[in-house]
Design a protein around this motif. Structure first.
Motif, short mmCIF file in Angstrom:
data_model
loop_
_atom_site.label_atom_id
_atom_site.label_comp_id
_atom_site.label_asym_id
_atom_site.label_seq_id
_atom_site.Cartn_x
_atom_site.Cartn_y
_atom_site.Cartn_z
N ILE A 56 38.32 9.23 -71.86
CA ILE A 56 38.39 8.13 -70.91
C ILE A 56 38.59 8.72 -69.51
CG2 ILE A 56 39.64 6.04 -70.20
CD1 ILE A 56 38.17 5.76 -72.87
N ALA A 57 37.64 8.48 -68.61
CA ALA A 57 37.74 8.96 -67.24
C ALA A 57 38.88 8.27 -66.52
CB ALA A 57 36.43 8.70 -66.50
N PHE A 58 39.49 8.95 -65.57
CA PHE A 58 40.60 8.38 -64.80
C PHE A 58 40.19 7.06 -64.16
CE2 PHE A 58 43.20 7.92 -60.97
CZ PHE A 58 44.47 8.06 -61.50
N GLU A 59 38.99 7.01 -63.63
CA GLU A 59 38.50 5.80 -62.96
C GLU A 59 38.42 4.61 -63.91
OE1 GLU A 59 36.97 8.78 -62.96
OE2 GLU A 59 37.04 9.42 -60.87
N ASP A 60 38.31 4.89 -65.20
CA ASP A 60 38.18 3.81 -66.19
C ASP A 60 39.53 3.34 -66.75
OD1 ASP A 60 35.43 3.85 -65.89
OD2 ASP A 60 35.14 5.28 -67.52
N LEU A 61 40.62 3.99 -66.35
CA LEU A 61 41.94 3.53 -66.78
C LEU A 61 42.24 2.19 -66.13
CD1 LEU A 61 44.00 6.83 -66.37
CD2 LEU A 61 43.19 5.82 -68.51
N HIS A 62 43.01 1.35 -66.82
CA HIS A 62 43.40 0.06 -66.24
C HIS A 62 44.16 0.29 -64.94
CE1 HIS A 62 42.19 -2.30 -69.70
NE2 HIS A 62 42.77 -1.40 -70.48
N ASP A 63 44.03 -0.63 -64.00
CA ASP A 63 44.71 -0.51 -62.71
C ASP A 63 46.22 -0.49 -62.84
OD1 ASP A 63 42.32 -0.33 -61.33
OD2 ASP A 63 42.23 -2.48 -60.90
N ASP A 64 46.75 -1.05 -63.93
CA ASP A 64 48.20 -1.07 -64.10
C ASP A 64 48.72 0.12 -64.90
OD1 ASP A 64 47.19 -1.85 -66.57
OD2 ASP A 64 48.46 -3.60 -66.77
N TRP A 65 47.84 1.09 -65.22
CA TRP A 65 48.27 2.31 -65.89
C TRP A 65 49.22 3.06 -64.97
CZ3 TRP A 65 47.71 7.57 -64.83
CH2 TRP A 65 48.02 8.45 -65.88
N VAL A 66 50.26 3.66 -65.54
CA VAL A 66 51.22 4.44 -64.76
C VAL A 66 51.41 5.81 -65.38
CG1 VAL A 66 52.46 2.42 -63.89
CG2 VAL A 66 53.22 3.51 -66.00
N CYS A 67 51.90 6.73 -64.59
CA CYS A 67 52.18 8.08 -65.05
C CYS A 67 53.14 8.02 -66.24
CB CYS A 67 52.80 8.90 -63.92
SG CYS A 67 53.30 10.57 -64.41
N PRO A 68 52.79 8.65 -67.35
CA PRO A 68 53.66 8.62 -68.53
C PRO A 68 54.95 9.43 -68.35
CG PRO A 68 51.77 10.01 -68.96
CD PRO A 68 51.54 9.36 -67.62
N GLU A 69 55.00 10.28 -67.34
CA GLU A 69 56.19 11.10 -67.11
C GLU A 69 57.20 10.44 -66.18
OE1 GLU A 69 56.89 14.18 -68.48
OE2 GLU A 69 55.13 13.89 -69.72
N CYS A 70 56.71 9.81 -65.08
CA CYS A 70 57.65 9.29 -64.08
C CYS A 70 57.42 7.83 -63.71
CB CYS A 70 57.62 10.16 -62.83
SG CYS A 70 56.12 9.97 -61.84
N GLY A 71 56.32 7.24 -64.17
CA GLY A 71 56.06 5.83 -63.89
C GLY A 71 55.37 5.56 -62.57
N ALA A 72 54.91 6.59 -61.87
CA ALA A 72 54.18 6.38 -60.61
C ALA A 72 52.88 5.64 -60.89
CB ALA A 72 53.90 7.72 -59.94
N GLY A 73 52.46 4.82 -59.96
CA GLY A 73 51.24 4.05 -60.12
C GLY A 73 49.98 4.89 -60.07
N LYS A 74 48.94 4.39 -60.69
CA LYS A 74 47.64 5.07 -60.72
C LYS A 74 47.13 5.35 -59.31
CE LYS A 74 42.88 4.32 -62.15
NZ LYS A 74 41.92 3.38 -62.71
N ASP A 75 47.43 4.44 -58.37
CA ASP A 75 46.93 4.58 -57.00
C ASP A 75 47.56 5.75 -56.26
OD1 ASP A 75 49.41 3.25 -57.01
OD2 ASP A 75 48.95 2.19 -55.14
N MET A 76 48.61 6.35 -56.80
CA MET A 76 49.25 7.49 -56.16
C MET A 76 48.63 8.82 -56.57
SD MET A 76 53.26 6.43 -56.19
CE MET A 76 53.70 7.82 -55.14
#
Length: 53
Positions: free
Chosen positions: A28-48
């Motif tokens: 799954i390409a990063f661009e195809d992840l849901h917009d509400d996906w967050v970093c599994p380590e720290c919870g930072a948003g995909k937009d960061m």
């Protein structure tokens, strides 16, 4: 496919691996992840995330 890095904690999203803890399968390409996906380590948003050169 490109890898993306979380600037907060350094986690690398690698499409070849996916995010097993987040139920994201490999391929799954990063661009195809849901917009509400967050970093599994720290919870930072995909937009960061930043593309790894």
């Amino acid at each position: 496919m490109e890898k993306w890095e979380c600037p907060v904690c350094g986690y690398i999203y690698d499409p070849a691996v996916g995010d097993p803890d987040g139920a994201i399968p490999p391929g799954i390409a990063f661009e195809d992840l849901h917009d509400d996906w967050v970093c599994p380590e720290c919870g930072a948003g995909k937009d960061m995330f930043e593309r790894v050169a």
